[in-house]
Scaffold this motif. Structure first.
Motif, PDB file in Angstrom:
ATOM      1  N   GLY A 120     -19.251 -22.044 123.642  1.00 42.28           N
ATOM      2  CA  GLY A 120     -19.028 -22.923 122.584  1.00 42.28           C
ATOM      3  C   GLY A 120     -18.418 -21.850 121.696  1.00 42.28           C
ATOM      4  N   TRP A 121     -18.767 -22.313 120.117  1.00 42.29           N
ATOM      5  CA  TRP A 121     -18.047 -22.526 119.131  1.00 42.29           C
ATOM      6  C   TRP A 121     -18.161 -20.875 118.825  1.00 42.29           C
ATOM      7  N   THR A 122     -19.002 -19.987 118.757  1.00 41.12           N
ATOM      8  CA  THR A 122     -18.646 -18.622 118.020  1.00 41.12           C
ATOM      9  C   THR A 122     -18.677 -18.148 117.209  1.00 41.12           C
ATOM     10  N   PRO A 123     -18.622 -17.678 116.299  1.00 37.97           N
ATOM     11  CA  PRO A 123     -18.130 -16.915 114.823  1.00 37.97           C
ATOM     12  C   PRO A 123     -17.626 -15.664 115.392  1.00 37.97           C
ATOM     13  N   CYS A 124     -17.363 -15.066 115.135  1.00 36.45           N
ATOM     14  CA  CYS A 124     -16.680 -13.584 115.158  1.00 36.45           C
ATOM     15  C   CYS A 124     -16.494 -12.622 113.748  1.00 36.45           C
ATOM     16  N   LYS A 125     -16.090 -11.551 113.880  1.00 42.46           N
ATOM     17  CA  LYS A 125     -15.053 -10.549 113.483  1.00 42.46           C
ATOM     18  C   LYS A 125     -14.207 -10.118 113.377  1.00 42.46           C
ATOM     19  N   TRP A 126     -13.312  -9.907 112.960  1.00 40.50           N
ATOM     20  CA  TRP A 126     -12.073 -10.020 112.874  1.00 40.50           C
ATOM     21  C   TRP A 126     -11.174  -8.612 112.375  1.00 40.50           C
ATOM     22  N   GLU A 127      -9.946  -8.220 111.674  1.00 36.95           N
ATOM     23  CA  GLU A 127      -9.673  -7.183 111.891  1.00 36.95           C
ATOM     24  C   GLU A 127      -7.987  -7.354 111.907  1.00 36.95           C
ATOM     25  N   ILE A 128      -6.845  -8.030 111.678  1.00 42.12           N
ATOM     26  CA  ILE A 128      -5.831  -7.464 111.495  1.00 42.12           C
ATOM     27  C   ILE A 128      -4.764  -7.051 110.948  1.00 42.12           C
ATOM     28  N   SER A 129      -3.908  -6.412 111.997  1.00 42.33           N
ATOM     29  CA  SER A 129      -2.812  -5.508 111.850  1.00 42.33           C
ATOM     30  C   SER A 129      -2.213  -5.090 110.467  1.00 42.33           C
ATOM     31  N   LYS A 178      -1.640 -25.929 110.259  1.00 40.17           N
ATOM     32  CA  LYS A 178      -1.265 -26.712 108.646  1.00 40.17           C
ATOM     33  C   LYS A 178      -1.754 -26.194 108.240  1.00 40.17           C
ATOM     34  N   ASP A 179      -0.910 -25.456 106.909  1.00 45.98           N
ATOM     35  CA  ASP A 179      -2.515 -25.590 105.569  1.00 45.98           C
ATOM     36  C   ASP A 179      -3.140 -24.539 105.830  1.00 45.98           C
ATOM     37  N   LYS A 180      -4.059 -23.852 105.226  1.00 45.14           N
ATOM     38  CA  LYS A 180      -5.371 -23.597 105.602  1.00 45.14           C
ATOM     39  C   LYS A 180      -5.759 -22.581 106.789  1.00 45.14           C
ATOM     40  N   GLY A 184      -6.519 -15.200 101.687  1.00 45.09           N
ATOM     41  CA  GLY A 184      -5.643 -14.602 101.218  1.00 45.09           C
ATOM     42  C   GLY A 184      -5.586 -13.331 102.179  1.00 45.09           C
ATOM     43  N   ASP A 185      -6.943 -12.222 101.918  1.00 44.95           N
ATOM     44  CA  ASP A 185      -6.912 -10.996 102.479  1.00 44.95           C
ATOM     45  C   ASP A 185      -7.084 -11.402 103.944  1.00 44.95           C
ATOM     46  N   GLY A 186      -7.024 -12.656 104.084  1.00 45.00           N
ATOM     47  CA  GLY A 186      -7.426 -12.890 105.896  1.00 45.00           C
ATOM     48  C   GLY A 186      -7.842 -13.911 106.806  1.00 45.00           C
ATOM     49  N   PHE A 187      -8.776 -13.577 107.293  1.00 45.12           N
ATOM     50  CA  PHE A 187      -9.414 -15.112 107.425  1.00 45.12           C
ATOM     51  C   PHE A 187     -10.787 -15.134 107.090  1.00 45.12           C
ATOM     52  N   LYS A 188     -10.449 -16.636 106.649  1.00 39.94           N
ATOM     53  CA  LYS A 188     -12.234 -17.071 105.506  1.00 39.94           C
ATOM     54  C   LYS A 188     -13.970 -17.741 106.943  1.00 39.94           C
ATOM     55  N   ALA A 189     -12.691 -17.928 107.840  1.00 45.00           N
ATOM     56  CA  ALA A 189     -14.097 -18.147 109.289  1.00 45.00           C
ATOM     57  C   ALA A 189     -13.058 -18.662 110.739  1.00 45.00           C
ATOM     58  N   VAL A 190     -13.653 -17.558 111.579  1.00 41.75           N
ATOM     59  CA  VAL A 190     -12.400 -17.710 112.802  1.00 41.75           C
ATOM     60  C   VAL A 190     -13.934 -17.782 113.537  1.00 41.75           C
ATOM     61  N   SER A 191     -13.291 -18.664 114.773  1.00 43.65           N
ATOM     62  CA  SER A 191     -14.479 -18.458 115.938  1.00 43.65           C
ATOM     63  C   SER A 191     -13.253 -18.450 116.835  1.00 43.65           C
ATOM     64  N   ILE A 192     -14.067 -18.171 118.319  1.00 43.33           N
ATOM     65  CA  ILE A 192     -13.722 -18.618 119.651  1.00 43.33           C
ATOM     66  C   ILE A 192     -14.414 -19.850 121.055  1.00 43.33           C
TER      67      ILE A 192
END
Length: 143
Positions: free
Chosen positions: A113-122, A71-73, A99-107
């Motif tokens: 519980g919710w933990t932030p993580c590093k990310w990479e998008i193809s 929903k939106d962002k 715009g360049d991927g994730f501002k924040a993402v958690s698993i």
């Protein structure tokens, strides 16, 4: 008459400039699916089903399917299958796009519980790698 002609040329130039910027942003990211956020920012579109491979150091991994709703962002991924640690229908990932991927993402980890993580998008946006500091790695592949 001369003013109308000059105004028309200026408006035409602005339209060409705007279109060029939009096209260059899309070409740079190369994502196959994008949406425009309410603020005009072009972001990746994540809605749909994704295969989600869970990997743990020294342990056998497993793959389930998650459904991401955006929903939106912001987005949320729900498990469509039971996993060894979570029942079907529970939240797996969540985050916010920019715009360049994730501002924040958690698993959503079973132990913390919710933990932030590093990310990479193809480059095409159909594969996402999420890494929770070597504890768990998720590889999401768009179906």
């Amino acid at each position: 008459m001369k003013r109308v002609l000059i105004a028309s040329v200026i408006i035409f130039d602005l339209m060409i400039t705007f279109a060029s910027v939009c096209v260059s942003q899309m070409a740079e990211k190369g994502w196959e699916k994008t949406v425009t956020a309410p603020n005009g920012e072009v972001i990746m579109e994540m809605n749909g089903e994704w295969d989600c491979l869970h990997e743990f150091p020294g342990m056998k991994g497993f793959t389930i399917v998650i459904e991401i709703t955006q929903k939106d962002k912001t987005f949320m991924g729900i498990r469509l299958q039971e996993s060894p640690y979570w029942p079907k229908g529970t939240e797996a990932i969540k985050g916010e796009l920019q715009g360049d991927g994730f501002k924040a993402v958690s698993i959503n980890r079973a132990d913390l519980g919710w933990t932030p993580c590093k990310w990479e998008i193809s480059k095409n946006g159909n594969k996402i790698l999420l890494n929770d500091e070597g504890v768990v790695k998720l590889t999401l592949i768009r179906r």
